[in-house]
Scaffold this active site. Structure first.
Site, PDB file in Angstrom:
ATOM      1  N   THR A 131       0.804  -1.226   0.000  1.00 27.54           N
ATOM      2  CA  THR A 131       0.000   0.000   0.000  1.00 27.54           C
ATOM      3  C   THR A 131       0.839   1.279   0.000  1.00 27.54           C
ATOM      4  OG1 THR A 131      -0.117  -0.167   2.420  1.00 27.54           O
ATOM      5  CG2 THR A 131      -1.927  -1.141   1.158  1.00 27.54           C
ATOM      6  N   GLU A 132       2.133   1.150  -0.205  1.00 23.97           N
ATOM      7  CA  GLU A 132       3.017   2.308  -0.082  1.00 23.97           C
ATOM      8  C   GLU A 132       2.614   3.479  -0.970  1.00 23.97           C
ATOM      9  OE1 GLU A 132       5.595  -1.213   1.195  1.00 23.97           O
ATOM     10  OE2 GLU A 132       3.967  -0.816  -0.216  1.00 23.97           O
ATOM     11  N   VAL A 133       2.161   3.196  -2.196  1.00 21.05           N
ATOM     12  CA  VAL A 133       1.850   4.291  -3.124  1.00 21.05           C
ATOM     13  C   VAL A 133       0.696   5.159  -2.626  1.00 21.05           C
ATOM     14  CG1 VAL A 133       2.753   3.144  -5.179  1.00 21.05           C
ATOM     15  CG2 VAL A 133       0.364   2.780  -4.505  1.00 21.05           C
ATOM     16  N   PHE A 137       4.923   6.604  -0.387  1.00 15.87           N
ATOM     17  CA  PHE A 137       6.125   5.785  -0.279  1.00 15.87           C
ATOM     18  C   PHE A 137       6.412   5.106  -1.619  1.00 15.87           C
ATOM     19  CE2 PHE A 137       6.280   4.762   4.534  1.00 15.87           C
ATOM     20  CZ  PHE A 137       7.351   5.620   4.706  1.00 15.87           C
TER      21      PHE A 137
END
Length: 255
Positions: A131-133, A137
């Protein structure tokens, strides 16, 4: 932050921060590295089971650590990224089989932790996602392993969307190996581990893993260094700063 035990030639490593959803902190990373280092030298351990206490397997970086990242220099962020990279690479290249027993959600870095294990068994309602985007991130380190394991198209789908997926779809994509009802998870994992222990040569499994990892070792090493650098640079980008601030304040970032 972890517990270790040995039973019937299985080395159990248990994430033990249930109140923080077993989220990453520097101490947790160091304890994991120490546990794997110890079990590598223990002849009575043939297979590793990585599991967790509480409702979540691992939720990625914890809130307190995300706050600290805001004040890190590039060099500090690079050291931090390389520290996590060392853990992931240690597990990925570990000479003994590592099985993830996923009793709850595995998100962001927590999903990365599961990815570098050799096998993963999960309950049906466990959620997975890089889920970084969604908070600015870059899912840099895991991209190297995921691309090697799943190929470019599936990796792009998971990393660019940042979507959360349930265990059945994760199995369909090849991210996990079996979906198991909660009450059967521990026994299923232990039974599978015992099959490996009783039916397979320790030396042959180690050499097979070594061979598979050597096939892409040169490019993987270079790509991991690039990923660590991109991770460190990306943390100071305004999108990442804004994303973390929004995450901490429980508000939706304005992209």
């Amino acid at each position: 932050m972890i517990r270790t035990e040995i039973e019937n030639r299985i080395g159990f490593i248990t994430l033990n921060r249930p109140e923080k959803r077993n989220a990453f902190a520097p101490q947790l990373v160091e304890e994991l590295r120490g546990a794997f280092t110890e079990f590598e030298t223990r002849d009575e351990v043939k297979v590793i089971v990585l599991r967790a206490e509480g409702k979540a397997f691992c939720a990625g970086a914890d809130l307190a650590y995300l706050q600290k990242l805001q004040g890190f220099t590039y060099e500090e962020n690079l050291d931090d990224s390389r520290n996590l990279m060392s853990l992931f690479d240690q597990i990925y290249n570990f000479p003994k089989v590592v099985i993830a027993q996923v009793q709850g959600h595995a998100l962001a870095g927590g999903c990365g932790l599961m990815t570098v294990c050799d096998f993963a068994f999960a309950v049906p309602d466990a959620l997975f996602g890089y889920t970084e985007v969604k908070i600015g991130f870059i899912p840099a380190l895991v991209s190297v392993y995921l691309h090697e394991l799943l190929g470019g198209a599936k990796t792009q789908r998971l990393l660019l969307s940042g979507d959360l997926i349930l265990a059945p779809l994760a199995k369909e994509l090849g991210l996990i190996h079996q979906v198991v009802e909660p009450e059967l998870l521990s026994k299923t994992v232990e039974d599978f581990a015992q099959q490996l222990i009783h039916n397979n040569s320790t030396h042959s499994m180690a050499e097979t893993k070594k061979l598979l990892r050597q096939l892409h070792a040169d490019s993987r090493g270079k790509n991991l260094q690039l990923a660590a650098e991109m991770n460190a640079r990306g943390r100071s980008h305004p999108d990442c700063v804004h994303g973390i601030e929004s995450f901490l304040s429980k508000s939706k970032p304005n992209w």
